[in-house]
Design an enzyme around this catalytic site. Structure first.
Site, PDB file in Angstrom:
ATOM      1  CB  THR A 533      -0.953  -0.004   1.209  1.00 29.42           C
ATOM      2  OG1 THR A 533      -1.865  -1.087   1.039  1.00 29.42           O
ATOM      3  CG2 THR A 533      -1.759   1.283   1.286  1.00 29.42           C
ATOM      4  CG  PHE A 535       0.414   4.579   3.791  1.00 29.37           C
ATOM      5  CD1 PHE A 535      -0.731   4.751   4.555  1.00 29.37           C
ATOM      6  CD2 PHE A 535       0.879   3.288   3.576  1.00 29.37           C
ATOM      7  CE1 PHE A 535      -1.391   3.662   5.100  1.00 29.37           C
ATOM      8  CE2 PHE A 535       0.227   2.195   4.122  1.00 29.37           C
ATOM      9  CZ  PHE A 535      -0.926   2.388   4.889  1.00 29.37           C
TER      10      PHE A 535
END
Ligand code: PEP
Ligand code: MN
Length: 642
Positions: A533, A535
């Protein structure tokens, strides 16, 4: 046995604890272990641990079956994070030490320091006193060499590490070096260990070429027992029957030592293999095996080096190694700690963030303790950064906007499921919030349940819907009911509130960090292991600054930018925008279109672009783009994660 003292110690508690121990035949000694104040108990005494634990001021009593008590993970379970000046080693970061084998001249060490810092090394190494196999080989410049090393470290804002070879020199070196190295040949020079340990400065303890892991840890124990607080272990190859390489890198020692001890482990691939062409591969293997960092020999002209030239990397090879480590780091759940290019050294923070959070001002994230976003935050700002847990992504933006948080950390994209549109939409709603940094986190999902639960007792699993989607193959094997939650950490919290029989029936899917006090039944249950992921770190634009902040490409800091625009409904409108980017050498790394809310069949384009290192015309490009687009939003320029 060690006694960990409570943080809320009464005035006479320590005295009473020591008296209790002395009466029972111990020689108690006050010291620190990581962040804890402890009393160690040398001597052949005997005490009732239960009774001792109940004394006021005692947080816990830890005993170990190992001969090394202070270095053992049985007495201190969490990883120790050591400090070398402003640089931290251990925990979730990878810290790289680099420099020449020996300091040879002012020019040589200055040039090497500048090159390794440029590539992101955080500590400068260099030998001033060289223990050489032959008495006729270059023995180092001595104290003069150390002064030159310190000068070069200061010029680059890097702490330094250098080898100490004699007790007599240790005190003299104390004020010049930030960290002592105990060389492989001196690992069992116990008088030297005691002297250096008592100085209290950080120590890098090399493993002796023929030392067992236990002997190595006992040497670390000497340092800790003498008073050293910040000790890192350094695997540098051991002597085996193999002669092709200089030594044999004991890669398996890394996970072994990490299991036996809480101390950080640094690996020296240079002395381990002794051949330049193989140093980087060995270094990467060490990182993959869980090392907290490397120490690497780098020389601008290895063919002219006075010692260890054949194993010294050219600066360009070191640069490549650093990039490879950066790419590998998320796989092992870590982040490469880098010296920000062109910026003064300030830690802890990622290179991407322009300012550390001001003292006391927290960093906001959405979710609860243990959420993936919190892990990303810790990577970016360090374990010590104050954190503000928010109930939603919008609340993170609010907190940053109203100043209750200096920065926020929000996910924007997953490698399997794509963009998180909710957060992109928030950037549109909050024009005063900018992207200032980026980092990538590997997502490793675990099945978490009560200590007494098992795969057989579970009937219901809670997680965020993305958690379910990403673990579909695993979940398909079981007849469990799925119950969505607003985030993965909240799913785990809900387990702790279950009562009676239900405690055995409910499980959650989340990251390991969320599992405290519960059982991890399975780890790595995601269908595709390439699950990352991305960020972004957000902060508020300067007051009154309505226009996007143009990146100052002259200082080569930001290398990536994000923007959103709509293109007029005419042939070639989007092409025209992309063409001027191409002409200016701006590399498009992501292009996505999304419907504009409330305007059917109208679209916004979301772009990530790589910025050229040299072109300073980005500001002009933005101005030009504005004239060609309808809605235009510059989200920010930042240093991109690989
Ligand atoms: C060095 O770091 O230059 C060195 C001499 O290392 P070791 O003690 O591991 O041989
Ligand atoms: Mn060397």
């Amino acid at each position: 046995m060690i006694v960990v003292l409570s943080k809320r110690l009464g005035p006479r508690d320590k005295e009473r604890i020591c008296a209790f121990l002395e009466e029972r035949g111990f020689s108690p000694r006050e010291q620190t272990l990581g962040d804890d104040d402890i009393i160690s108990t040398a001597g052949k005494g005997a005490a009732d641990i239960q009774e001792l634990s109940l004394l006021p001021g005692v947080e816990r009593v830890a005993a170990t079956s190992k001969p090394y008590e202070l270095a053992s993970r049985e007495t201190k379970n969490d990883d120790t994070i050591i400090s070398v000046g402003p640089v931290k080693i251990g925990g979730s970061r990878i810290s790289i030490i680099a420099g020449p084998c020996a300091v040879e001249s002012r020019e040589q060490i200055q040039e090497t320091a500048a090159r390794v810092r440029e590539s992101g090394a955080v500590i400068l190494r260099g030998g001033a006193f060289k223990p050489r196999t032959s008495p006729y080989a270059f023995q180092g410049l001595g104290m003069k060499g150390l002064e030159l090393l310190k000068e070069a470290g200061e010029a680059q804002g890097m702490p330094i590490v250098t080898e100490v070879v004699s007790q007599e020199r240790a005190l003299e070196m104390r004020d010049l070096t930030d960290m002592f190295q105990i060389g492989a040949r001196n690992m069992q020079n116990f008088e030297l260990l005691k002297r250096v340990g008592a100085i209290g400065k950080p120590v890098l303890l090399k493993r002796g070429p023929s030392a067992t892991i236990e002997e190595w840890l006992l040497s670390a124990e000497y340092l800790l027992a003498a008073g050293a607080r910040d000790v890192a272990l350094c695997e540098r190859g051991i002597r085996t029957f193999e002669t092709y390489t200089r030594n044999t890198l004991d890669v398996s020692a890394i996970p072994v030592v990490k299991r036996l001890s809480h101390l950080p482990v640094i690996v020296d691939p240079s002395h381990a293999v002794g051949i330049r062409a193989m140093v980087s591969s060995a270094g990467l293997a060490a990182i993959a095996a869980g090392a907290d960092g490397l120490t690497v020999e780098v020389h601008p002209h290895p063919d002219k080096a006075q010692s260890d030239g054949p194993q010294s990397l050219y600066p360009s090879q070191f640069e490549r190694l650093m990039r490879d480590i950066e790419a590998l780091a998320p796989v092992v759940g870590k982040e490469l700690l880098r010296t920000p290019r062109g910026l003064p050294l300030e830690f802890p923070r990622p290179e991407a963030v322009p300012e550390s959070p001001p003292g006391g001002s927290p960093v906001a994230y959405a979710g609860e303790n243990g959420a993936y976003a919190e892990q990303a935050l810790i990577r970016a700002f360090g374990e010590e950064a104050p954190r503000l847990a928010c109930p939603s992504f919008a609340a993170v933006f609010d907190a940053v906007l109203d100043g209750s948080a200096a920065f926020g950390v929000v996910p924007v994209e997953n490698s399997l499921t794509g963009s998180l549109h909710e957060n992109y939409d928030l950037f549109l709603r909050y024009p005063d919030i900018a992207m200032v940094g980026e980092l990538k986190l590997r997502i490793l999902h675990c099945l978490i349940a009560d200590e007494a639960a098992s795969l057989e007792t579970i009937t219901l699993v809670r997680s965020h819907p993305q958690g379910f989607a990403q673990c579909k193959e695993f979940l398909d094997r079981y007849p469990w009911k799925l119950e969505p939650c607003y985030n993965t950490a909240a799913a785990v919290s809900s387990l702790r509130r279950e009562k009676g029989e239900n405690r055995l029936k409910v499980a959650a899917i989340a990251g390991e960090a969320a599992a405290q006090g519960l059982q991890i039944l399975r780890t790595g249950i995601e269908t595709n292991p390439l699950n990352y992921t991305r960020f972004v770190i957000i902060s508020r634009k300067n007051a009154g600054d309505k226009a996007p902040v143009p990146p100052s490409l002259g200082s080569e800091r930001p290398n990536k930018a994000s923007l959103i625009f709509s293109a007029p409904d005419t042939p070639g409108a989007l092409y025209g925008c992309l063409r001027i980017m191409a002409e200016r050498g701006v590399n498009l790394s992501k292009l996505e279109s999304r419907p504009i809310l409330g305007q059917p069949w109208q679209y916004l384009f979301y772009l990530d672009v790589g910025l050229p290192e040299t072109d300073t015309g980005f500001e002009t490009l933005l101005e030009e783009l504005k004239t060609r687009t309808g809605e235009f939003r510059f989200l920010g320029a930042y240093r991109g994660a690989l």
